[in-house]
Design an enzyme around this catalytic site. Structure first.
Site, mmCIF file in Angstrom:
data_model
loop_
_atom_site.group_PDB
_atom_site.id
_atom_site.type_symbol
_atom_site.label_atom_id
_atom_site.label_comp_id
_atom_site.label_asym_id
_atom_site.label_seq_id
_atom_site.Cartn_x
_atom_site.Cartn_y
_atom_site.Cartn_z
ATOM 1 N N LYS A 153 1.057 -1.000 0.276
ATOM 2 C CA LYS A 153 0.260 0.334 -0.391
ATOM 3 C C LYS A 153 0.842 1.245 -0.412
ATOM 4 O O LYS A 153 1.831 1.417 1.276
ATOM 5 C CB LYS A 153 -0.721 -0.048 1.029
ATOM 6 C CG LYS A 153 -1.754 0.906 1.217
ATOM 7 C CD LYS A 153 -2.660 1.553 2.393
ATOM 8 C CE LYS A 153 -1.854 2.724 2.430
ATOM 9 N NZ LYS A 153 -1.186 3.819 1.657
ATOM 10 N N GLY A 206 6.648 5.164 8.230
ATOM 11 C CA GLY A 206 6.010 6.554 8.537
ATOM 12 C C GLY A 206 5.842 7.078 9.835
ATOM 13 O O GLY A 206 7.557 6.634 10.970
ATOM 14 N N SER A 207 4.848 7.737 10.599
ATOM 15 C CA SER A 207 5.195 8.642 11.720
ATOM 16 C C SER A 207 5.162 7.487 12.832
ATOM 17 O O SER A 207 4.154 6.652 12.505
ATOM 18 C CB SER A 207 3.927 9.164 11.201
ATOM 19 O OG SER A 207 2.611 9.052 12.311
ATOM 20 N N THR A 208 5.685 7.821 13.932
ATOM 21 C CA THR A 208 6.010 7.113 15.298
ATOM 22 C C THR A 208 4.539 7.212 15.724
ATOM 23 O O THR A 208 3.583 5.569 16.060
ATOM 24 C CB THR A 208 6.695 8.007 15.945
ATOM 25 O OG1 THR A 208 7.779 7.927 15.541
ATOM 26 C CG2 THR A 208 7.008 6.827 17.160
ATOM 27 N N ALA A 209 3.484 8.173 15.442
ATOM 28 C CA ALA A 209 2.211 8.460 15.822
ATOM 29 C C ALA A 209 1.302 7.163 15.378
ATOM 30 O O ALA A 209 0.785 6.568 15.851
ATOM 31 C CB ALA A 209 1.572 9.562 16.134
ATOM 32 N N GLY A 211 3.160 4.635 13.685
ATOM 33 C CA GLY A 211 3.112 2.973 13.888
ATOM 34 C C GLY A 211 3.043 2.600 14.932
ATOM 35 O O GLY A 211 2.991 1.532 15.727
ATOM 36 N N GLU A 228 9.609 1.340 11.000
ATOM 37 C CA GLU A 228 10.635 1.916 10.689
ATOM 38 C C GLU A 228 10.223 3.250 10.519
ATOM 39 O O GLU A 228 8.991 3.767 9.888
ATOM 40 C CB GLU A 228 11.547 2.214 9.232
ATOM 41 C CG GLU A 228 13.104 2.807 9.103
ATOM 42 C CD GLU A 228 13.127 4.233 8.973
ATOM 43 O OE1 GLU A 228 12.879 4.899 9.912
ATOM 44 O OE2 GLU A 228 12.565 4.319 8.025
ATOM 45 N N CYS A 262 14.128 10.890 7.357
ATOM 46 C CA CYS A 262 13.790 10.055 8.619
ATOM 47 C C CYS A 262 14.929 10.140 8.779
ATOM 48 O O CYS A 262 15.752 10.095 10.056
ATOM 49 C CB CYS A 262 13.187 9.134 9.419
ATOM 50 S SG CYS A 262 13.927 7.497 7.630
ATOM 51 N N GLU A 355 10.530 16.429 15.137
ATOM 52 C CA GLU A 355 10.586 16.156 13.711
ATOM 53 C C GLU A 355 10.201 17.214 12.947
ATOM 54 O O GLU A 355 8.378 16.979 12.258
ATOM 55 C CB GLU A 355 10.378 15.022 14.329
ATOM 56 C CG GLU A 355 11.117 13.924 12.112
ATOM 57 C CD GLU A 355 10.721 13.136 11.794
ATOM 58 O OE1 GLU A 355 11.314 12.484 11.156
ATOM 59 O OE2 GLU A 355 9.951 12.570 12.077
#
Length: 452
Positions: A153, A206-209, A211, A228, A262, A355
């Site tokens: 995706k 992608g973003s930590t949120a 993830g 990641e 990143c 970030e």
């Protein structure tokens, strides 16, 4: 649902990409399940040959893939060609895996004990918009090599090169359904990867949120994940370093891909005794970064990917921001943002903690080795970083002390397809690339056979 592609350098509208529904996603998952059974049963040499043919197909399409990335993502043409070639290289590297996915023979009493690396089945790969081609290949190449089917995706803003890779896979002869590209919303396609039990692993960049949400959702089925996520990496410059070289290279450690990386070294930490001299060297280096038309072979940095992201980056540089100096960028149409250097008084300034994911770097002074490590580690992230010193012992001490998954000494290299990549702390979970990546797409099966 659909999304219309916008060229970030011109703001011109392009093709409209139709998004898959929940039902269509489930149908694709079912096709993948069937294709995976046949693929895993193939002779390993045949699977290896199929991946080499896929690599050859990518190699023959490098220029087309690069042009698609320029138009969709705004990447400079030279960078985009490198990215397409990287996909080819990753496929070639993992084409050796099927014939080398070794188990073990373990000494035991009363018989023999052997292990097998069995494929998981169907793997869902969710990629970001910043490096659509390269990061996709980090997931699909080792997963296919290990005998799995892959559903990819792509990010909603940047699906074009992923769609093309799906076409090339079929042209190269991969079985129908084995590698499918599913454009769609994360809340539909991506979420279904998490909730559908046929998908045995989710790979997300992608973003930590986001993830964290994927990890929490995967827990319901004890589903494997590789994550990641974000970064706020430090570029540490000691007084004994080659200051001119460190300053000349610093812009390319953070402003590559317009800082949408990143791994960007978005904090430059400079020993206090050479801070002023370093800044003297840094200013012309920043102002020398060529920002412009991505199709110009000389361009080093293109636009930001989308108006929404442009607004996000801009919010970190308000009119009263502590700007030391800036580079230049085109005016008019396009999401252009000049390379920007900030020198806040506080280590807790938002530019030193968040970030930003754009061409904005914060420079902070430090006192000694201990202070450098404390400052470098003063973040929830731990993805990459650089250390500049002529002292080999110091380079080793600082490398071991910095909480980061990927470090470079007197350079800014972080990602090679033949070495592992991943982060500490909230920068992620698991490792991609390198010789062991395919093992992350397998289960270890242990078999004991008695001697009598």
């Amino acid at each position: 649902m659909s999304y219309t592609i916008i060229n970030p350098a011109t703001e011109e509208a392009g093709e409209t990409i139709e998004h898959l529904s929940l039902e269509q996603t489930d149908e694709a998952i079912d096709r993948a399940k069937r294709a995976q059974k046949e693929w895993a049963a193939r002779n390993p040499a045949d699977r290896a040959a199929a991946l080499r043919l896929f690599a050859d197909a990518v190699d023959g399409d490098v220029e087309n893939l690069a042009q698609l990335e320029v138009r969709n993502s705004g990447h400079p043409i030279g960078q985009a060609r490198w990215e397409a070639e990287h996909v080819r290289n990753v496929l070639e590297y993992y084409s050796a895996t099927p014939e080398r996915l070794f188990g073990k023979q373990i000494p035991v009493a009363g018989g023999i004990d052997v292990t097998f690396q069995e494929p998981l089945g169907v793997v869902g790969v969710i990629t970001p918009w910043n490096f659509p081609m390269t990061i996709a290949s980090w997931g699909f190449a080792p997963a296919l090599a290990a005998g799995n089917a892959v559903l990819l995706k792509p990010a909603e803003w940047t699906p074009l090169t992923s769609i093309r890779l799906g076409e090339l896979a079929l042209q190269a002869g991969l079985p129908e359904g084995l590698f499918q590209v599913l454009p769609g919303q994360g809340s539909v396609v991506g979420e279904r990867f998490v909730t559908n039990p046929t998908v045995r692993k989710v790979v997300f960049t992608g973003s930590t949120a986001v993830g964290k949400r994927i990890m929490a959702g995967a827990a319901d089925q004890i589903k494997r994940v590789t994550l990641e996520l974000g970064g706020k990496s430090a570029n540490i410059v000691f007084a004994d370093a080659d200051l001119e070289k460190a300053a000349a290279s610093a812009p390319y450690g953070v402003f590559e891909n317009a800082g949408q990386d990143c791994c960007a070294r978005s904090r430059i930490l400079v020993q206090r005794s050479v801070y002023d001299k370093f800044m003297e060297y840094l200013e012309p280096a920043v102002k020398g970064v060529k920002v412009g038309n991505p199709l110009d072979e000389a361009t080093e940095m293109g636009p930001l990917v989308h108006k929404k992201h442009f607004d996000s980056v801009s919010s970190y540089v308000p009119s009263d921001a502590p700007v030391a100096f800036r580079g230049s960028a085109p005016e008019g149409a396009g999401y252009w943002f000049a390379p920007t250097v900030l020198t806040p008084d506080s280590r807790n300034h938002i530019s030193a903690t968040d970030e930003i994911f754009g061409p904005v770097v914060t420079v902070l002074p430090f006192d000694d080795d201990a202070d450098a490590m404390e400052l470098a580690n003063a973040t929830e992230y731990g993805l990459s970083g650089s250390i500049w010193t002529r002292d080999v012992g110091r380079a080793l001490r600082i490398s071991r002390g910095v909480e980061s998954g990927n470090l470079s000494v007197n350079s800014h290299s972080s990602v090679r397809y033949n070495t592992p990549f991943g982060g500490f702390k909230q920068s992620g979970l698991g490792r991609e690339l390198g010789p062991d990546a395919a093992l992350a797409f397998t289960e270890t099966k242990n078999v004991f056979i008695p001697a009598d």
